[in-house]
Design a protein around this motif. Structure first.
Motif, PDB file in Angstrom:
ATOM      1  N   CYS A  33       0.826  -1.213   0.000  1.00  0.00           N
ATOM      2  CA  CYS A  33       0.000   0.000   0.000  1.00  0.00           C
ATOM      3  C   CYS A  33       0.859   1.261   0.000  1.00  0.00           C
ATOM      4  N   THR A  34       2.032   1.174   0.610  1.00  0.00           N
ATOM      5  CA  THR A  34       2.936   2.330   0.637  1.00  0.00           C
ATOM      6  C   THR A  34       3.449   2.658  -0.757  1.00  0.00           C
ATOM      7  N   PHE A  35       3.884   1.641  -1.491  1.00  0.00           N
ATOM      8  CA  PHE A  35       4.473   1.875  -2.813  1.00  0.00           C
ATOM      9  C   PHE A  35       3.416   2.010  -3.903  1.00  0.00           C
ATOM     10  N   GLY A  36       2.283   1.334  -3.759  1.00  0.00           N
ATOM     11  CA  GLY A  36       1.221   1.416  -4.759  1.00  0.00           C
ATOM     12  C   GLY A  36       1.507   0.596  -5.996  1.00  0.00           C
ATOM     13  N   ALA A  37       0.531   0.613  -6.910  1.00  0.00           N
ATOM     14  CA  ALA A  37       0.636  -0.159  -8.150  1.00  0.00           C
ATOM     15  C   ALA A  37       1.501   0.580  -9.173  1.00  0.00           C
ATOM     16  N   PRO A  38       2.128  -0.173 -10.105  1.00  0.00           N
ATOM     17  CA  PRO A  38       2.238  -1.629 -10.153  1.00  0.00           C
ATOM     18  C   PRO A  38       3.024  -2.164  -8.951  1.00  0.00           C
ATOM     19  N   TYR A  39       2.616  -3.336  -8.477  1.00  0.00           N
ATOM     20  CA  TYR A  39       3.221  -3.926  -7.289  1.00  0.00           C
ATOM     21  C   TYR A  39       4.366  -4.854  -7.691  1.00  0.00           C
ATOM     22  N   VAL A  40       5.475  -4.770  -6.955  1.00  0.00           N
ATOM     23  CA  VAL A  40       6.643  -5.612  -7.217  1.00  0.00           C
ATOM     24  C   VAL A  40       6.959  -6.383  -5.944  1.00  0.00           C
ATOM     25  N   VAL A  41       6.854  -7.713  -6.008  1.00  0.00           N
ATOM     26  CA  VAL A  41       7.122  -8.572  -4.857  1.00  0.00           C
ATOM     27  C   VAL A  41       8.152  -9.617  -5.265  1.00  0.00           C
ATOM     28  N   LYS A  42       9.257  -9.680  -4.514  1.00  0.00           N
ATOM     29  CA  LYS A  42      10.345 -10.600  -4.835  1.00  0.00           C
ATOM     30  C   LYS A  42      10.579 -11.572  -3.681  1.00  0.00           C
ATOM     31  N   ASP A  43      10.650 -12.843  -4.026  1.00  0.00           N
ATOM     32  CA  ASP A  43      11.097 -13.842  -3.061  1.00  0.00           C
ATOM     33  C   ASP A  43      12.525 -13.484  -2.660  1.00  0.00           C
ATOM     34  N   ASP A  44      12.794 -13.428  -1.366  1.00  0.00           N
ATOM     35  CA  ASP A  44      14.118 -12.998  -0.902  1.00  0.00           C
ATOM     36  C   ASP A  44      15.212 -14.000  -1.233  1.00  0.00           C
ATOM     37  N   GLY A  45      14.867 -15.250  -1.479  1.00  0.00           N
ATOM     38  CA  GLY A  45      15.873 -16.269  -1.769  1.00  0.00           C
ATOM     39  C   GLY A  45      15.998 -16.560  -3.239  1.00  0.00           C
ATOM     40  N   LEU A  46      16.756 -17.628  -3.555  1.00  0.00           N
ATOM     41  CA  LEU A  46      16.926 -18.059  -4.937  1.00  0.00           C
ATOM     42  C   LEU A  46      15.619 -18.636  -5.454  1.00  0.00           C
ATOM     43  N   ALA A  47      15.263 -18.280  -6.684  1.00  0.00           N
ATOM     44  CA  ALA A  47      13.996 -18.750  -7.243  1.00  0.00           C
ATOM     45  C   ALA A  47      14.121 -19.091  -8.710  1.00  0.00           C
ATOM     46  N   ALA A  48      15.351 -19.371  -9.164  1.00  0.00           N
ATOM     47  CA  ALA A  48      15.594 -19.800 -10.548  1.00  0.00           C
ATOM     48  C   ALA A  48      14.999 -18.839 -11.561  1.00  0.00           C
ATOM     49  N   GLY A  49      15.025 -17.534 -11.256  1.00  0.00           N
ATOM     50  CA  GLY A  49      14.579 -16.544 -12.218  1.00  0.00           C
ATOM     51  C   GLY A  49      13.091 -16.317 -12.260  1.00  0.00           C
TER      52      GLY A  49
END
Length: 430
Positions: free
Chosen positions: A134-150
């Motif tokens: 909610c702070t950053f707003g859309a578009p939303y960017v969420v990243k797994d903090d660990g390795l996720a094979a891209g």
């Protein structure tokens, strides 16, 4: 010298091919490799993520250099074991590889080094993720903090989808990094480092979404091209001075020097360049396009990085030709790909003048090449112009048959026809 390349994919096949072209490299081995790599060099069926197994193989072979391709062996400490055994290795230690293995750690390093990047928050609960979104707003960017094979990134206008991705990461025992959205086209730059000195390769651009027009889910990468005629002439030098060298200096200051290749994923935003993220290894499929243009023998450069003598090498030399790599993926990729299907037409594709085929997810089944992963192969085309390289790559691809195979038709299309990049949402990893 004798070189051992670790990894099973297209990036590793590109490395093997470049090393074989080096007159100072007398022998190349791969572990575990794939069907295409096995046609070029001896392969060894070991667990490339097992430090003891890799060290034993390197000793048995008498390897003068071990080149680590994927991220998993780095996170497993394979480079550490080789260094302890006195075997030169191109690839960072487990501690240094945290630049990729933890996006939160990378943000800390960037903050300390004054590197321009997206504003971000680390979240460990649904409540923290919702607040950050909610702070950053859309578009939303969420990243797994660990390795996720891209494929550990979601970029979406759908708040519920962003929350769901964060929740899935939490359920798996992880955390997430929620970031502000970065506008503008993306650029990939590989920077070689020996812990002190940095040497850039040629910039490239890759295409993460599965479908034409940057539609559909993120993948490990569906194609790439180099050079980028549309980027500012000063871009590489700016990345070296504002990003790469400060990060390498900060890692050394922390007592975890980074020796290997630092992949710098960039967004060229309306506010200037911003780092999307780092990888601690060559990106895939950018490597396939970039190494196709490198004319400097690769083995000596990688050995210099492993031995701390990058400051003694000559400037890298590049072909004036353009390179385009187009990935052929399995049916249902990037979800649960259908594997085990016959791949036909490989020899026909290789006969296209200026084209070569690099295997990624392939294996031999009763002597026949079959698909064994999501991204099956890449066809690389070289040409005097980007359009020529595109034509060559797609001509090669047209000769290959794979039931249910998927490939984008627009790799490098905008840049070839208009000289301007069309960038998708920034935030996807390599």
């Amino acid at each position: 010298m004798k070189v051992l390349v670790l990894g099973p994919g297209g990036r590793e096949h590109a490395l093997v091919r470049a090393l074989l072209a080096d007159p100072f490299v007398r022998e190349v081995h791969a572990a575990p490799g794939n069907a295409g790599i096995a046609e070029d060099v001896p392969t060894h069926a070991i667990d490339a993520n097992d430090p003891a197994a890799v060290t034993a193989l390197a000793r048995t072979l008498g390897a003068d250099l071990v080149v680590i391709g994927p991220e998993a062996p780095l996170a497993a400490g394979v480079a550490d074991a080789l260094i302890d055994a006195g075997i030169p290795v191109f690839g960072p230690t487990r501690a240094a590889a945290q630049l990729e293995a933890s996006k939160a750690f990378a943000k800390q390093v960037m903050a300390a080094a004054g590197v321009p990047t997206a504003m971000a928050r680390v979240a460990a609960t649904d409540e923290e993720a919702s607040e950050a979104l909610c702070t950053f707003g859309a578009p939303y960017v969420v990243k797994d903090d660990g390795l996720a094979a891209g494929k550990g990134v979601v970029v979406t206008d759908d708040l519920d989808a962003a929350r769901a991705h964060a929740s899935a990461c939490f359920s798996a025992g992880g955390t997430v990094v929620v970031e502000e959205y970065l506008d503008g086209p993306e650029v990939s730059l590989f920077v070689l480092s020996d812990g002190r000195t940095v040497v850039p390769l040629a910039p490239a651009q890759d295409f993460k979404r599965i479908h034409d027009g940057d539609q559909g889910p993120n993948t490990g990468g569906m194609g790439a091209y180099s050079p980028l005629e549309w980027v500012p002439a000063t871009l590489v030098e700016e990345v070296l001075s504002r990003v790469a060298q400060p990060v390498i200096d900060e890692m050394a200051h922390r007592g975890t020097p980074f020796a290997g290749v630092l992949y710098v994923g960039l967004a060229l935003t309306s506010r200037g360049l911003r780092v999307i993220e780092f990888n601690a290894r060559f990106g895939d499929p950018e490597t396939q396009a970039v190494l196709a243009r490198l004319t400097t023998p690769l083995g000596g450069v990688l050995l210099a990085a492993a031995k701390g003598t990058l400051d003694q090498i000559d400037p890298l030399m590049w072909s004036p030709q353009a390179a385009v790599a187009v990935v052929l993926a399995s049916e249902n990729y990037p979800d649960t790909p259908v594997t085990g299907r016959r791949v036909r037409g490989l020899k026909k594709a290789a006969r296209v003048d200026g084209a070569h085929v690099l295997h990624a997810g392939t294996r031999l089944d009763d002597g026949k090449v079959v698909s064994a992963g999501g991204r099956v192969l890449a066809v690389v085309g070289l040409g005097d112009s980007l359009e020529d390289a595109r034509v060559t790559a797609y001509e090669g691809l047209s000769r290959i048959e794979l039931e249910g195979g998927q490939a984008r038709t627009d790799i490098a299309l905008a840049a070839a026809r208009t000289g301007v990049a069309v960038g998708g949402p920034a935030g996807a990893p390599a």
